[in-house]
Structures are given as structure tokens and as C-alpha cells.
Design a protein around this motif. Structure first.
Motif, PDB file in Angstrom:
ATOM      1  N   GLY A  43       8.017  -5.607 -25.229  1.00 40.82           N
ATOM      2  CA  GLY A  43       6.956  -4.621 -25.144  1.00 40.82           C
ATOM      3  C   GLY A  43       5.700  -5.162 -24.508  1.00 40.82           C
ATOM      4  N   VAL A  44       4.709  -4.266 -24.415  1.00 47.67           N
ATOM      5  CA  VAL A  44       3.410  -4.578 -23.813  1.00 47.67           C
ATOM      6  C   VAL A  44       2.546  -5.290 -24.845  1.00 47.67           C
ATOM      7  CG1 VAL A  44       1.327  -3.578 -22.807  1.00 47.67           C
ATOM      8  CG2 VAL A  44       3.577  -2.624 -22.243  1.00 47.67           C
ATOM      9  N   ILE A  45       1.795  -6.280 -24.404  1.00 49.66           N
ATOM     10  CA  ILE A  45       0.872  -7.023 -25.260  1.00 49.66           C
ATOM     11  C   ILE A  45      -0.494  -6.363 -25.154  1.00 49.66           C
ATOM     12  CG2 ILE A  45      -0.174  -9.274 -25.730  1.00 49.66           C
ATOM     13  CD1 ILE A  45       2.269 -10.498 -24.240  1.00 49.66           C
ATOM     14  N   ALA A  46      -0.942  -5.720 -26.221  1.00 43.98           N
ATOM     15  CA  ALA A  46      -2.199  -4.971 -26.205  1.00 43.98           C
ATOM     16  C   ALA A  46      -3.232  -5.675 -27.065  1.00 43.98           C
ATOM     17  CB  ALA A  46      -1.975  -3.550 -26.717  1.00 43.98           C
ATOM     18  N   ALA A  47      -4.455  -5.801 -26.531  1.00 39.88           N
ATOM     19  CA  ALA A  47      -5.533  -6.448 -27.284  1.00 39.88           C
ATOM     20  C   ALA A  47      -6.045  -5.550 -28.392  1.00 39.88           C
ATOM     21  CB  ALA A  47      -6.676  -6.822 -26.342  1.00 39.88           C
ATOM     22  N   THR A  48      -6.108  -4.232 -28.135  1.00 40.99           N
ATOM     23  CA  THR A  48      -6.604  -3.276 -29.119  1.00 40.99           C
ATOM     24  C   THR A  48      -5.736  -2.029 -29.084  1.00 40.99           C
ATOM     25  OG1 THR A  48      -8.129  -2.247 -27.545  1.00 40.99           O
ATOM     26  CG2 THR A  48      -8.983  -4.071 -28.868  1.00 40.99           C
ATOM     27  N   ARG A  71      -0.071  -7.645 -19.679  1.00 43.19           N
ATOM     28  CA  ARG A  71       0.998  -8.612 -19.922  1.00 43.19           C
ATOM     29  C   ARG A  71       2.079  -7.973 -20.776  1.00 43.19           C
ATOM     30  NH1 ARG A  71      -1.649 -12.789 -23.278  1.00 43.19           N
ATOM     31  NH2 ARG A  71      -2.795 -10.967 -24.001  1.00 43.19           N
ATOM     32  N   ALA A  72       3.274  -8.546 -20.692  1.00 42.76           N
ATOM     33  CA  ALA A  72       4.385  -8.023 -21.494  1.00 42.76           C
ATOM     34  C   ALA A  72       5.373  -9.141 -21.800  1.00 42.76           C
ATOM     35  CB  ALA A  72       5.090  -6.887 -20.758  1.00 42.76           C
ATOM     36  N   HIS A  73       6.219  -8.864 -22.794  1.00 39.53           N
ATOM     37  CA  HIS A  73       7.282  -9.781 -23.191  1.00 39.53           C
ATOM     38  C   HIS A  73       8.590  -9.001 -23.091  1.00 39.53           C
ATOM     39  CE1 HIS A  73       9.859 -11.933 -26.113  1.00 39.53           C
ATOM     40  NE2 HIS A  73       9.128 -12.984 -25.840  1.00 39.53           N
ATOM     41  N   ILE A  74       9.564  -9.559 -22.347  1.00 42.95           N
ATOM     42  CA  ILE A  74      10.828  -8.853 -22.159  1.00 42.95           C
ATOM     43  C   ILE A  74      11.980  -9.851 -22.205  1.00 42.95           C
ATOM     44  CG2 ILE A  74      10.359  -8.837 -19.673  1.00 42.95           C
ATOM     45  CD1 ILE A  74      12.146  -6.334 -19.478  1.00 42.95           C
ATOM     46  N   ARG A  75      12.786  -9.736 -23.217  1.00 36.78           N
ATOM     47  CA  ARG A  75      13.982 -10.581 -23.418  1.00 36.78           C
ATOM     48  C   ARG A  75      13.646 -12.070 -23.389  1.00 36.78           C
ATOM     49  NH1 ARG A  75      18.404  -7.962 -25.348  1.00 36.78           N
ATOM     50  NH2 ARG A  75      19.954  -8.784 -23.881  1.00 36.78           N
ATOM     51  N   GLY A  76      12.476 -12.426 -23.920  1.00 37.99           N
ATOM     52  CA  GLY A  76      12.074 -13.827 -23.964  1.00 37.99           C
ATOM     53  C   GLY A  76      11.295 -14.291 -22.756  1.00 37.99           C
ATOM     54  N   PHE A  77      11.166 -13.448 -21.729  1.00 37.39           N
ATOM     55  CA  PHE A  77      10.425 -13.814 -20.526  1.00 37.39           C
ATOM     56  C   PHE A  77       9.046 -13.164 -20.547  1.00 37.39           C
ATOM     57  CE2 PHE A  77      14.886 -14.227 -19.426  1.00 37.39           C
ATOM     58  CZ  PHE A  77      14.924 -15.491 -18.845  1.00 37.39           C
ATOM     59  N   TYR A  78       8.093 -13.843 -19.918  1.00 39.49           N
ATOM     60  CA  TYR A  78       6.693 -13.433 -19.933  1.00 39.49           C
ATOM     61  C   TYR A  78       6.327 -12.799 -18.604  1.00 39.49           C
ATOM     62  CZ  TYR A  78       1.694 -13.966 -21.133  1.00 39.49           C
ATOM     63  OH  TYR A  78       0.374 -13.748 -21.432  1.00 39.49           O
ATOM     64  N   TYR A  79       5.670 -11.630 -18.664  1.00 38.69           N
ATOM     65  CA  TYR A  79       5.271 -10.918 -17.443  1.00 38.69           C
ATOM     66  C   TYR A  79       3.754 -10.798 -17.421  1.00 38.69           C
ATOM     67  CZ  TYR A  79       4.377  -7.034 -14.242  1.00 38.69           C
ATOM     68  OH  TYR A  79       3.887  -6.236 -13.227  1.00 38.69           O
ATOM     69  N   VAL A  80       3.160 -11.064 -16.250  1.00 38.76           N
ATOM     70  CA  VAL A  80       1.713 -10.960 -16.072  1.00 38.76           C
ATOM     71  C   VAL A  80       1.419 -10.161 -14.810  1.00 38.76           C
ATOM     72  CG1 VAL A  80      -0.452 -12.209 -15.770  1.00 38.76           C
ATOM     73  CG2 VAL A  80       1.356 -13.214 -17.166  1.00 38.76           C
ATOM     74  N   ASN A  81       0.545  -9.167 -14.932  1.00 31.54           N
ATOM     75  CA  ASN A  81      -0.001  -8.442 -13.783  1.00 31.54           C
ATOM     76  C   ASN A  81      -1.515  -8.590 -13.849  1.00 31.54           C
ATOM     77  OD1 ASN A  81      -0.375  -6.679 -11.609  1.00 31.54           O
ATOM     78  ND2 ASN A  81      -0.529  -4.913 -12.975  1.00 31.54           N
ATOM     79  N   ASP A  82      -2.093  -9.335 -12.892  1.00 29.63           N
ATOM     80  CA  ASP A  82      -3.506  -9.711 -12.966  1.00 29.63           C
ATOM     81  C   ASP A  82      -4.468  -8.633 -12.495  1.00 29.63           C
ATOM     82  OD1 ASP A  82      -3.187 -12.251 -14.063  1.00 29.63           O
ATOM     83  OD2 ASP A  82      -2.717 -13.130 -12.116  1.00 29.63           O
ATOM     84  N   ALA A  83      -3.977  -7.626 -11.759  1.00 27.06           N
ATOM     85  CA  ALA A  83      -4.876  -6.594 -11.226  1.00 27.06           C
ATOM     86  C   ALA A  83      -4.094  -5.299 -11.067  1.00 27.06           C
ATOM     87  CB  ALA A  83      -5.459  -7.035  -9.879  1.00 27.06           C
ATOM     88  N   ASP A 157       2.827   8.503 -21.386  1.00 19.27           N
ATOM     89  CA  ASP A 157       2.791   7.081 -21.728  1.00 19.27           C
ATOM     90  C   ASP A 157       4.029   6.717 -22.546  1.00 19.27           C
ATOM     91  OD1 ASP A 157       2.089   4.499 -22.219  1.00 19.27           O
ATOM     92  OD2 ASP A 157       0.183   4.944 -23.209  1.00 19.27           O
ATOM     93  N   ARG A 158       4.827   5.782 -22.034  1.00 23.60           N
ATOM     94  CA  ARG A 158       6.042   5.359 -22.740  1.00 23.60           C
ATOM     95  C   ARG A 158       6.005   3.861 -23.082  1.00 23.60           C
ATOM     96  NH1 ARG A 158      10.397   8.874 -21.627  1.00 23.60           N
ATOM     97  NH2 ARG A 158      11.738   7.337 -22.607  1.00 23.60           N
ATOM     98  N   ARG A 159       4.811   3.285 -23.045  1.00 23.23           N
ATOM     99  CA  ARG A 159       4.710   1.860 -23.357  1.00 23.23           C
ATOM    100  C   ARG A 159       5.104   1.582 -24.803  1.00 23.23           C
ATOM    101  NH1 ARG A 159      -1.367   0.662 -22.129  1.00 23.23           N
ATOM    102  NH2 ARG A 159      -1.479   2.755 -23.050  1.00 23.23           N
ATOM    103  N   GLN A 160       5.813   0.503 -25.005  1.00 29.19           N
ATOM    104  CA  GLN A 160       6.151   0.031 -26.336  1.00 29.19           C
ATOM    105  C   GLN A 160       5.303  -1.216 -26.590  1.00 29.19           C
ATOM    106  OE1 GLN A 160      10.317  -0.731 -25.963  1.00 29.19           O
ATOM    107  NE2 GLN A 160      10.856   1.406 -25.609  1.00 29.19           N
ATOM    108  N   PHE A 161       4.468  -1.170 -27.632  1.00 29.69           N
ATOM    109  CA  PHE A 161       3.593  -2.299 -27.915  1.00 29.69           C
ATOM    110  C   PHE A 161       4.270  -3.262 -28.873  1.00 29.69           C
ATOM    111  CE2 PHE A 161       0.761   1.174 -26.766  1.00 29.69           C
ATOM    112  CZ  PHE A 161      -0.058   0.554 -25.829  1.00 29.69           C
ATOM    113  N   ILE A 162       4.117  -4.549 -28.597  1.00 30.97           N
ATOM    114  CA  ILE A 162       4.713  -5.537 -29.480  1.00 30.97           C
ATOM    115  C   ILE A 162       3.804  -5.747 -30.684  1.00 30.97           C
ATOM    116  CG2 ILE A 162       5.859  -6.686 -27.563  1.00 30.97           C
ATOM    117  CD1 ILE A 162       3.782  -8.917 -27.793  1.00 30.97           C
ATOM    118  N   GLY A 163       4.401  -6.180 -31.795  1.00 27.48           N
ATOM    119  CA  GLY A 163       3.633  -6.475 -32.992  1.00 27.48           C
ATOM    120  C   GLY A 163       3.018  -7.854 -32.918  1.00 27.48           C
ATOM    121  N   ARG A 164       2.261  -8.165 -33.944  1.00 32.22           N
ATOM    122  CA  ARG A 164       1.626  -9.476 -34.017  1.00 32.22           C
ATOM    123  C   ARG A 164       1.868 -10.079 -35.394  1.00 32.22           C
ATOM    124  NH1 ARG A 164      -4.395  -8.856 -31.305  1.00 32.22           N
ATOM    125  NH2 ARG A 164      -3.727  -8.208 -29.230  1.00 32.22           N
ATOM    126  N   ARG A 165       1.464 -11.328 -35.543  1.00 36.55           N
ATOM    127  CA  ARG A 165       1.491 -11.921 -36.858  1.00 36.55           C
ATOM    128  C   ARG A 165       0.520 -11.165 -37.763  1.00 36.55           C
ATOM    129  NH1 ARG A 165       1.273 -16.092 -33.137  1.00 36.55           N
ATOM    130  NH2 ARG A 165       3.099 -17.445 -33.094  1.00 36.55           N
TER     131      ARG A 165
END
Length: 391
Positions: A43-48, A71-83, A157-165
Motif C-alpha cells: 500500500g501507499v505510505i501516508a504521513a497523515t 512512496r509505497a510498499h509492494i511485495r517487499g519492494f520500495y517505490y518512490v515518486n519524487d515529483a 480514490d482506490r489507494r490502500q494505505f499501509i498500517g504503522r507500528r
């Protein structure tokens, strides 16, 4: 990648463990994915909560859509889009609307994670996500692409947000939906419910009774928890989002009005009550436009009594009715048919079956001439008394 270790038994490779430095071989993409995907869901890594990370929006021209930075996490891989990332959309030249998906696509053979538009077929449902060990997609948005080359009309919007600790904070309203946090000031765990509120998580060990007053009830209890109101002597249980009386004083109220109230002929008038002789569970408020209602706080059988005197008018009859939830059916009614123009007493009493949240009011109706008044003061009284639980 870090190296891996292995153990053979006979001619078969039966055990593997990784990653370790100094062993023979290297960690493959599949090995890494199998390892890292258990650390976090996709899922997508969301700050808020409600953030714009990887949110899809329209571009500057009809055939462009924009994927926001994130940024996102998918199957153990890290994705970054800077702009902001522009993607070219094929406009729909058909005669029916088309549904496209904007997805993040992991392609293991290419060693890439990229944002792509997965185009649908006009007149058909949205395309199905590809999710296997070679190609794995997660959705960011669904687009409605109108017919006749019109620009995109709807972004879902179909983004899936990842959880946190589990966070430690006094207020977790800013966390992403579903995140759990611990509040030190209360010693309790909460979950962000997706609309900026923290919902308490039931605690089996929390069986203590919470002491409060009728105006300072706690608002963050779990089902089954108890409170004791020091000002009323009532004990209540929190259930289905509301407090229900467990024991204590049976509900009772005696209501009056300080001045007379009039009703024109053939027009029902709802009687107001601006004076309380007693109301021990706060079912009534004597102030404002709602003072005609008594709201039930404890389910059960109630005895309701109405006493009133009305001014002389000629002809017709006089009627008082105690209504439940504004309904006349099956309620307590007092009627009088005077033979002359005199002061008429009205009185009735009876049992009513009431649930928590039901309300009672009194309607005055007459068919005489002119305006008939209900006298105020002690002459007109409305009494409500709980007598038995529901059976």
C-alpha cells in the motif's frame, strides 16, 4: 543483495536461510520479496490521514493524468515518486464510458515498480488487477473515461494505505485509517476510524466502575463498561453507543406549565411543560421549544397520568391524549362531553410500554367554539413513572 546459506541432505536442497554475509550464492529477487513482504502489507505510505501521497488527479490537457509524489510498499519492494508524474491517457473514441485503473505495477523480470494506466474496455467493468509472482499490481485510482474523446469525468480514490507500528500519542487524529495508538494520559488503546476520530478498543481487563455525574459522563467507553452517577445515584451500562440504566432510582417525572395555554377549535395543540416538580433521570428539559417532550431513558412499562382543567367554551368535546413518538394509536386519552359552557376537568391514567429513546408528549384537542384554554399552575399536570421492566 546479501548472500545466503543452505543445507543439503542427500541430493536435495531442503533448507535455506538468509541473508548472511560470506555464504555461497546471492539473494534472488524472489527470496527478497518473500522475506520483505512479511514486514509490511502492500500500500501507499501516508504521513497523515487524507494525505496526497500518490493521489491521482487531472493534468493540464484532457489526455493527461497526474500521480502525485509519494512512496509505497509492494511485495517487499520500495517505490518512490519524487515529483508529480504525468501519464498519457488514451481518450475513449467509443460510444460507451470506459473504466481505467491507475496502478503501481511490480514487474520482477524488469526489476521495476512503475505507475501505469491499465485501460478497460468501453461498456465493460473495470479491468482485473494482475497479481502473481511475476507481475503484481495494486490500485491507486479508478477513472471514468467518457465516450467521444471527452476528458476524464470521475476520479475514484482506490489507494490502500499501509498500517504503522502502534503509536504513543495524546491524540491520534492525524494517523492514517486503521492505525492503532496508545494514549498515556488515559492508559488506553484507540484506533483511527478513518474520519479523524479515535475509537476505543475494548479491554477485557477494564471492568472498573467509572464515577462521574449525569453531566460529566465519559464518552470513550467500550460496550459493557459501567458508570455510577454520584449526583443521581444511578448505575448505567454503556451499550450500542448509549448509556442504559442498570439500577438506581426508577425514572419518575412530574411536569407542569406556569400559565394557561390555548387551542383553537379542531386544531391539535401540543402542550408545553416549563416547570419540573421532579425529573430524576433528566428525561425532560423545561427550557426551549423541546420542553413538550419527555424522552425515555430506561425501557419498561410506565404509568402515565394526565390531569387538566380547561376554560368554558360552548359545544363540542374536549380531549387530552398522551402520545408516544407523536403517534395517537393505543395511548392514554382523556375525553369530556360537557352539556354546558363550564370549566371542564380532564383526567386519565394508564400503562404504556416504552423503549429507550421513545418520547412522550400531550396533545389537546376540542371541537367547541372559539379558543379553549388549559389552565396553568397546579391545575394541569403530566406524571410519568417507571413501574416494571419489559416482560
Amino acid at each position: 543483495m546479501s548472500a545466503q546459506g543452505s543445507t543439503t541432505r542427500g541430493s536435495y536442497l531442503s533448507e535455506r536461510s538468509f541473508p548472511f554475509d560470506g555464504s555461497v550464492g546471492y539473494l534472488s529477487d524472489e527470496d527478497w520479496s518473500q522475506l520483505a513482504r512479511i514486514w509490511q502489507e502492500d500500500g501507499v505510505i501516508a504521513a497523515t490521514h487524507g494525505g496526497t501521497e500518490l493521489k491521482v488527479k487531472s493534468g493540464s490537457v484532457p489526455d493527461e493524468i497526474i500521480v502525485s509524489a509519494g512512496r509505497a510498499h509492494i511485495r517487499g519492494f520500495y517505490y518512490v515518486n519524487d515529483a508529480d508524474l504525468g501519464l498519457v491517457l488514451n481518450l475513449n473514441t467509443g460510444t460507451s464510458a470506459r473504466y481505467d485503473l491507475v496502478v503501481l505495477r511490480l514487474d520482477v523480470s524488469l526489476n521495476t515498480v512503475t505507475a501505469v494506466i491499465k485501460e478497460g474496455v468501453p461498456g465493460s467493468p473495470e479491468p482485473v488487477l494482475t497479481q502473481n509472482e511475476s507481475v503484481f499490481e495494486i490500485p491507486l485510482a479508478r477513472l471514468t473515461v467518457p465516450a467521444n474523446s471527452a476528458p476524464v469525468s470521475t476520479f475514484v480514490d482506490r489507494r490502500q494505505f499501509i498500517g504503522r507500528r502502534i503509536q504513543v500519542t495524546d491524540n491520534g487524529w492525524y494517523l492514517a485509517p486503521g492505525n492503532i495508538y496508545y494514549q498515556p494520559v488515559s492508559g488506553r488503546f484507540y484506533m483511527n476510524d478513518g474520519v479523524g476520530n479515535g475509537q476505543p478498543i475494548a479491554r477485557v481487563s477494564d471492568t472498573r466502575v467509572h464515577f462521574c455525574t449525569s453531566t460529566t459522563r465519559p464518552n470513550d467507553l467500550a460496550d459493557g463498561q459501567l458508570i455510577y452517577e454520584t449526583d443521581t445515584g444511578n448505575m448505567l451500562v454503556f451499550r450500542f453507543g448509549a448509556f442504559q440504566l442498570v439500577n438506581g432510582k426508577p425514572p419518575m417525572a412530574v411536569l407542569r406549565h406556569s400559565i394557561e395555554q390555548g387551542a383553537a377549535a379542531n386544531v391539535g395543540a401540543i402542550v408545553s411543560w416549563d416547570t419540573e416538580d421532579v425529573d430524576n433521570v433528566s428525561g425532560h428539559t423545561p427550557i426551549g421549544s423541546a420542553n413538550s417532550k419527555y424522552t425515555v431513558q430506561r425501557a419498561g412499562w410506565y404509568r402515565v397520568t394526565i390531569n387538566a382543567s380547561c376554560s368554558p367554551v360552548s359545544g363540542g368535546y374536549r380531549q387530552l391524549a398522551v402520545r408516544r413518538n407523536g403517534n395517537m394509536n393505543g395511548n392514554v386519552i382523556a375525553q369530556a362531553f360537557p352539556t354546558s359552557s363550564t370549566v371542564v376537568p380532564l383526567s386519565a391514567s394508564g400503562l404504556m410500554k416504552l423503549a429507550v429513546g421513545d418520547y412522550l408528549d400531550v396533545e389537546f384537542f376540542h371541537t367547541g367554539s372559539g379558543v379553549c384554554n388549559l389552565y396553568g399552575g397546579a391545575a394541569t399536570r403530566f406524571e410519568i413513572e417507571w413501574v416494571s421492566p419489559l416482560v
